[in-house]
Scaffold this active site. Structure first.
Site, PDB file in Angstrom:
ATOM      1  N   PHE A   1      30.161  50.140  41.673  1.00 32.41           N
ATOM      2  CA  PHE A   1      30.104  51.051  40.730  1.00 32.41           C
ATOM      3  C   PHE A   1      29.067  50.940  39.636  1.00 32.41           C
ATOM      4  CE2 PHE A   1      34.296  50.969  42.650  1.00 32.41           C
ATOM      5  CZ  PHE A   1      34.765  52.430  42.890  1.00 32.41           C
TER       6      PHE A   1
ATOM      7  N   CYS B   1      29.677  43.788  33.288  1.00 33.67           N
ATOM      8  CA  CYS B   1      30.213  44.433  34.751  1.00 33.67           C
ATOM      9  C   CYS B   1      31.177  45.457  34.250  1.00 33.67           C
ATOM     10  CB  CYS B   1      30.764  43.236  35.605  1.00 33.67           C
ATOM     11  SG  CYS B   1      30.981  43.612  37.267  1.00 33.67           S
ATOM     12  N   LEU B   2      32.577  45.334  34.713  1.00 35.78           N
ATOM     13  CA  LEU B   2      33.452  46.090  34.662  1.00 35.78           C
ATOM     14  C   LEU B   2      33.599  46.531  33.110  1.00 35.78           C
ATOM     15  CD1 LEU B   2      35.760  48.014  36.115  1.00 35.78           C
ATOM     16  CD2 LEU B   2      37.308  46.079  35.481  1.00 35.78           C
TER      17      LEU B   2
ATOM     18  N   GLU C   1      26.077  35.467  32.609  1.00 34.80           N
ATOM     19  CA  GLU C   1      26.513  33.995  32.755  1.00 34.80           C
ATOM     20  C   GLU C   1      26.149  33.449  34.366  1.00 34.80           C
ATOM     21  OE1 GLU C   1      29.134  36.224  35.433  1.00 34.80           O
ATOM     22  OE2 GLU C   1      28.226  36.885  33.614  1.00 34.80           O
TER      23      GLU C   1
ATOM     24  N   HIS D   1      25.202  40.071  35.648  1.00 33.99           N
ATOM     25  CA  HIS D   1      26.218  38.746  35.156  1.00 33.99           C
ATOM     26  C   HIS D   1      25.280  37.775  34.447  1.00 33.99           C
ATOM     27  CE1 HIS D   1      29.951  39.547  36.909  1.00 33.99           C
ATOM     28  NE2 HIS D   1      29.332  40.429  37.903  1.00 33.99           N
TER      29      HIS D   1
END
Length: 378
Positions: free
Chosen positions: A314, A269-270, A355, A353
């Protein structure tokens, strides 16, 4: 007795409903999430900081809440918008109804609005700043003014806001049905030492690392690379998180220094966006982002299509990837970049993600790729 509530968008759109959480006002970027379940995991995901979450599935709250399903120590979502709140919360793990949970965590929320209309606005115009007013004596004009006063997420560094302030060790593993708990694993049974940068990390990420033999040391987002390397990690993990990646210069610099070593790096992600920035690529703000648990992503090496959980506003601009970074995953919804790897280093990342929590675990083998890289380096 129910109290009135208003959701106002910056474009002047007004939705009237009823309050199902705390009284008061909240502002943020309004986004929509298409997951059918997992509302508690969504509310406690730090990646939703400063965002008001609209759940498109019409019935939310059926299963209540339980402390075991939280993805962090608190609710991070700025607010919640739903269509219908069932009168009954029924589940053997339920400890608190959704309205009780929202009030206990001081979350302003609204139900009874046309979430389909709202979602169409967000899809066509993009994510918008919004405001929820709940309680007596509320006005549409005040709600619209508050929505227009929110600065938006572009240029906002939230990673250092949601991050832990102190370093800590993590040895709790994935949930077990027979005990309805997350067992703690003895450090002697965890052969790999992973240092995880906390930019807003979800707990199930840490649990999945532990389940694969990793003793995890979680460090604050602004930790210098020298302190991380002094911990002698077998691997470095870059977590998920909220906000715009570009202002996180402290993280980008630390990742650059870590990439000068041969230590395996894995980002989600980020963390994926920060790895790209540290490698010389650029990121862009998306129209309405990806938020849901049903997003198809293709592995570009094998052609395999995986259903994934997504939560980001983003994206990495594929056109800006330097020669030593290649694309390995793409979204089949809009073609945006979903995964990259360095061709000169043991470093890779994924935008979605793996997870889940909530969502499918089709991409969970990426955790195995990470541990395989650590084993290979030994």
């Amino acid at each position: 007795m129910t109290k009135p509530a208003i959701l106002a968008l910056a474009d002047g759109s007004i939705f009237r409903g009823e309050a199902i959480g705390a009284d008061g006002q909240t502002v943020g970027e309004v986004v929509f999430n298409t997951a059918m379940t997992g509302y508690q995991e969504i509310l406690t995901d730090p990646s939703y900081a400063q965002q008001i979450v609209t759940l498109t599935y019409p019935h939310i709250g059926n299963t209540g809440t339980t402390p075991e399903d939280a993805e962090s120590s608190r609710v991070w979502s700025a607010g919640l918008v739903i269509r219908d709140l069932p009168l009954l919360a029924s589940n053997w793990r339920n400890t608190q109804s959704l309205p009780e949970y929202l009030k206990a965590n001081n979350v302003v929320a609204i139900a009874g609005i046309d979430t389909r209309r709202l979602t169409r606005i967000l899809r066509e115009k993009g994510a918008q700043n919004g405001c929820i007013l709940a309680g007596d004596n509320i006005s549409e004009e005040a709600a619209i003014a508050a929505a227009r006063g929110f600065p938006g997420l572009k240029g906002m560094d939230l990673a250092k806001v949601v991050s832990t302030k102190e370093r800590y060790e993590w040895r709790s593993s994935v949930w077990e049905l027979k005990t309805d708990s997350h067992p703690t694993i003895d450090a002697a049974d965890l052969p790999y030492h992973v240092v995880a940068f906390d930019y807003g990390v979800k707990l199930n990420i840490l649990r999945m690392l532990v389940a694969r033999g990793c003793r995890v040391t979680v460090v604050p987002a602004q930790t210098p690379a020298s302190e991380v390397l002094a911990l002698n990690p077998d691997g470095v993990f870059l977590s998920n998180g909220p906000g715009d990646p570009e202002p996180c210069d402290y993280a980008i610099q630390a990742i650059k220094e870590i990439l000068e070593t041969e230590i395996p790096v894995f980002g989600i992600c980020l963390g994926h966006q920060l790895l790209a920035l540290a490698s010389g690529a650029k990121t862009v703000k998306m129209g309405h982002g990806h938020h849901g648990a049903n997003h198809p992503v293709q592995d570009l090496d094998t052609g395999v299509v995986m259903i994934t959980s997504q939560n980001h506003g983003f994206a990495v601009d594929e056109a800006t990837l330097p020669g030593n970074v290649r694309a390995i995953h793409k979204s089949l919804f809009d073609g945006t970049l979903q995964g990259i790897e360095r061709t000169d280093k043991s470093a890779f990342s994924f935008q979605g993600h793996p997870e889940a929590s909530p969502g499918p675990t089709d991409v969970a083998p990426l955790f195995d790729r990470f541990t395989d890289a650590m084993a290979k380096r030994r």
